[in-house]
Design a protein around this motif. Structure first.
Motif, PDB file in Angstrom:
ATOM      1  N   THR A  49       0.842  -1.188   0.000  1.00  0.00           N
ATOM      2  CA  THR A  49       0.000   0.000   0.000  1.00  0.00           C
ATOM      3  C   THR A  49       0.874   1.234   0.000  1.00  0.00           C
ATOM      4  OG1 THR A  49      -1.647  -1.227   1.287  1.00  0.00           O
ATOM      5  CG2 THR A  49      -1.898   1.169   1.171  1.00  0.00           C
ATOM      6  N   THR A  50       0.882   1.957  -1.099  1.00  0.00           N
ATOM      7  CA  THR A  50       1.711   3.145  -1.215  1.00  0.00           C
ATOM      8  C   THR A  50       0.951   4.362  -0.683  1.00  0.00           C
ATOM      9  OG1 THR A  50       0.883   3.754  -3.408  1.00  0.00           O
ATOM     10  CG2 THR A  50       2.694   2.154  -3.315  1.00  0.00           C
ATOM     11  N   PRO A  51       1.655   5.450  -0.380  1.00  0.00           N
ATOM     12  CA  PRO A  51       0.972   6.679   0.030  1.00  0.00           C
ATOM     13  C   PRO A  51      -0.052   7.164  -0.993  1.00  0.00           C
ATOM     14  CG  PRO A  51       3.307   6.821   0.524  1.00  0.00           C
ATOM     15  CD  PRO A  51       3.113   5.557  -0.269  1.00  0.00           C
ATOM     16  N   ASP A  52       0.253   6.939  -2.283  1.00  0.00           N
ATOM     17  CA  ASP A  52      -0.683   7.346  -3.332  1.00  0.00           C
ATOM     18  C   ASP A  52      -1.971   6.528  -3.257  1.00  0.00           C
ATOM     19  OD1 ASP A  52       1.259   9.074  -4.124  1.00  0.00           O
ATOM     20  OD2 ASP A  52       1.845   7.948  -5.912  1.00  0.00           O
ATOM     21  N   ASP A  53      -1.829   5.229  -2.960  1.00  0.00           N
ATOM     22  CA  ASP A  53      -3.013   4.373  -2.807  1.00  0.00           C
ATOM     23  C   ASP A  53      -3.874   4.862  -1.645  1.00  0.00           C
ATOM     24  OD1 ASP A  53      -2.240   2.714  -4.897  1.00  0.00           O
ATOM     25  OD2 ASP A  53      -1.117   1.376  -3.582  1.00  0.00           O
ATOM     26  N   ILE A  54      -3.218   5.217  -0.554  1.00  0.00           N
ATOM     27  CA  ILE A  54      -3.943   5.693   0.629  1.00  0.00           C
ATOM     28  C   ILE A  54      -4.671   6.995   0.310  1.00  0.00           C
ATOM     29  CG2 ILE A  54      -3.668   6.574   2.977  1.00  0.00           C
ATOM     30  CD1 ILE A  54      -1.281   4.650   3.264  1.00  0.00           C
ATOM     31  N   THR A  55      -4.002   7.889  -0.407  1.00  0.00           N
ATOM     32  CA  THR A  55      -4.618   9.164  -0.784  1.00  0.00           C
ATOM     33  C   THR A  55      -5.868   8.942  -1.628  1.00  0.00           C
ATOM     34  OG1 THR A  55      -2.507  10.354  -0.713  1.00  0.00           O
ATOM     35  CG2 THR A  55      -4.266  11.319  -2.057  1.00  0.00           C
ATOM     36  N   LEU A  56      -5.764   8.071  -2.627  1.00  0.00           N
ATOM     37  CA  LEU A  56      -6.915   7.763  -3.480  1.00  0.00           C
ATOM     38  C   LEU A  56      -8.069   7.198  -2.667  1.00  0.00           C
ATOM     39  CD1 LEU A  56      -5.185   6.272  -6.640  1.00  0.00           C
ATOM     40  CD2 LEU A  56      -6.867   8.117  -6.669  1.00  0.00           C
ATOM     41  N   GLU A  57      -7.769   6.265  -1.769  1.00  0.00           N
ATOM     42  CA  GLU A  57      -8.823   5.625  -0.985  1.00  0.00           C
ATOM     43  C   GLU A  57      -9.484   6.614  -0.031  1.00  0.00           C
ATOM     44  OE1 GLU A  57     -11.574   3.066   0.359  1.00  0.00           O
ATOM     45  OE2 GLU A  57     -10.311   2.925  -1.424  1.00  0.00           O
ATOM     46  N   GLU A  58      -8.722   7.513   0.543  1.00  0.00           N
ATOM     47  CA  GLU A  58      -9.304   8.499   1.454  1.00  0.00           C
ATOM     48  C   GLU A  58     -10.259   9.433   0.723  1.00  0.00           C
ATOM     49  OE1 GLU A  58      -9.191   8.888   4.746  1.00  0.00           O
ATOM     50  OE2 GLU A  58      -8.108   6.993   4.861  1.00  0.00           O
ATOM     51  N   VAL A  59      -9.923   9.826  -0.507  1.00  0.00           N
ATOM     52  CA  VAL A  59     -10.823  10.692  -1.273  1.00  0.00           C
ATOM     53  C   VAL A  59     -12.019   9.896  -1.781  1.00  0.00           C
ATOM     54  CG1 VAL A  59     -11.027  12.245  -3.265  1.00  0.00           C
ATOM     55  CG2 VAL A  59      -8.935  12.239  -1.894  1.00  0.00           C
ATOM     56  N   GLN A 110      -5.974  17.651  -1.305  1.00  0.00           N
ATOM     57  CA  GLN A 110      -4.856  18.451  -1.778  1.00  0.00           C
ATOM     58  C   GLN A 110      -3.712  17.566  -2.279  1.00  0.00           C
ATOM     59  OE1 GLN A 110      -5.031  21.680  -2.235  1.00  0.00           O
ATOM     60  NE2 GLN A 110      -7.095  21.654  -1.388  1.00  0.00           N
ATOM     61  N   LYS A 111      -3.462  16.460  -1.568  1.00  0.00           N
ATOM     62  CA  LYS A 111      -2.425  15.528  -2.011  1.00  0.00           C
ATOM     63  C   LYS A 111      -2.790  14.905  -3.356  1.00  0.00           C
ATOM     64  CE  LYS A 111      -0.578  14.113   2.511  1.00  0.00           C
ATOM     65  NZ  LYS A 111      -0.400  12.978   3.454  1.00  0.00           N
TER      66      LYS A 111
END
Length: 258
Positions: A25-35, A162-163
């Motif tokens: 799980t990359t930071p980008d994956d986490i960002t997508l899932e949070e949005v 924002q990310k």
């Protein structure tokens, strides 16, 4: 159980699993899932298991019907209040007054917010800045959604929004062009529900641009991005409710390209 005995035999097993998950799980994956969380309406058709899916769909239809009934009742009351000249239509200034009333802080909405709500609600037929009751209901729906989920300074997932903007602003222009916005929309739709993702088309992106590109430069800037996410959510609500066959309570489409 087998799993508990295995864990007891190797106390570091859980740590190993956590490290393995973290590596996948990359930071980008986490960002997508949070949005994505903000883009998941309370509609979940096609859950695994036919009987459960049918039961869940029926319940989702009831929730959708109740939501639309409540929205129409609220819109009718507010329309009577703000249609001060009894013309049967409300203009931009009257919609602005409604938006101020529904704002928790009681402040006047920004010009770009008023323009966004008018674009979401207006009919493609003139006069574009005169809303009937049904269009007024759409304006209320869009504004309340924006206030609760997407308004800068109030959105729960604003940091991730924002990310996400930064992630898809690949050329670092502080704007998302057509292709960047389409890539972002497609990534958000992937995994949003249990069913196969909705295919994001050029028409979808053009529709979103028509609502959120307030400046009119063919791009979405950082401020407009919050409006774009709200507009996309409204489109997904309609799409998800159509999938389950929910009755929206009227025959008008809430999302029309104008």
């Amino acid at each position: 159980s087998c799993s508990s005995s295995s864990t007891n035999a190797n106390p570091n097993l859980q740590v190993i699993y956590q490290e393995l998950y973290s590596s996948m799980t990359t930071p980008d994956d986490i960002t997508l899932e949070e949005v994505r969380k903000a883009l998941r309406p309370d509609v979940r058709p096609n859950k695994e298991g036919e009987r459960w899916a049918k039961k869940y769909t029926i319940e989702a239809r009831k929730r959708a019907s109740q939501r639309h009934t409540e929205l129409q009742e609220k819109a009718a009351q507010l329309f009577l209040k703000h249609d001060t000249d009894r013309s049967g239509k409300v203009d931009r200034s009257q919609v602005t007054a409604m938006m101020k009333e529904l704002s928790k802080d009681g402040k006047d909405p920004a010009d770009n917010e008023v323009e966004f709500v008018m674009r979401m609600a207006r009919s493609p037929k003139p006069p574009k800045d005169a809303l009937g009751v049904r269009q007024f209901a759409t304006a209320i729906e869009a504004w309340e959604c924006y206030l609760s989920e997407f308004k800068p300074g109030a959105a729960a997932g604003e940091e991730y929004m924002q990310k996400l903007f930064d992630l898809y602003d690949t050329d670092k222009t502080e704007n998302l062009d057509f292709d960047q916005l389409k890539d972002l929309m497609s990534a958000l739709e992937e995994g949003r529900t249990k069913r196969a993702p909705r295919v994001v088309t050029d028409i979808d992106v053009e529709w979103l641009m028509s609502k959120a590109d307030i400046i009119g430069d063919g791009q979405v800037n950082r401020t407009e991005f919050h409006l774009a996410l709200c507009a996309w959510y409204q489109m997904l609500v309609q799409f998800d409710e159509e999938v389950i066959g929910a009755d929206r309570g009227d025959k008008e489409q809430c999302c029309v390209v104008s």
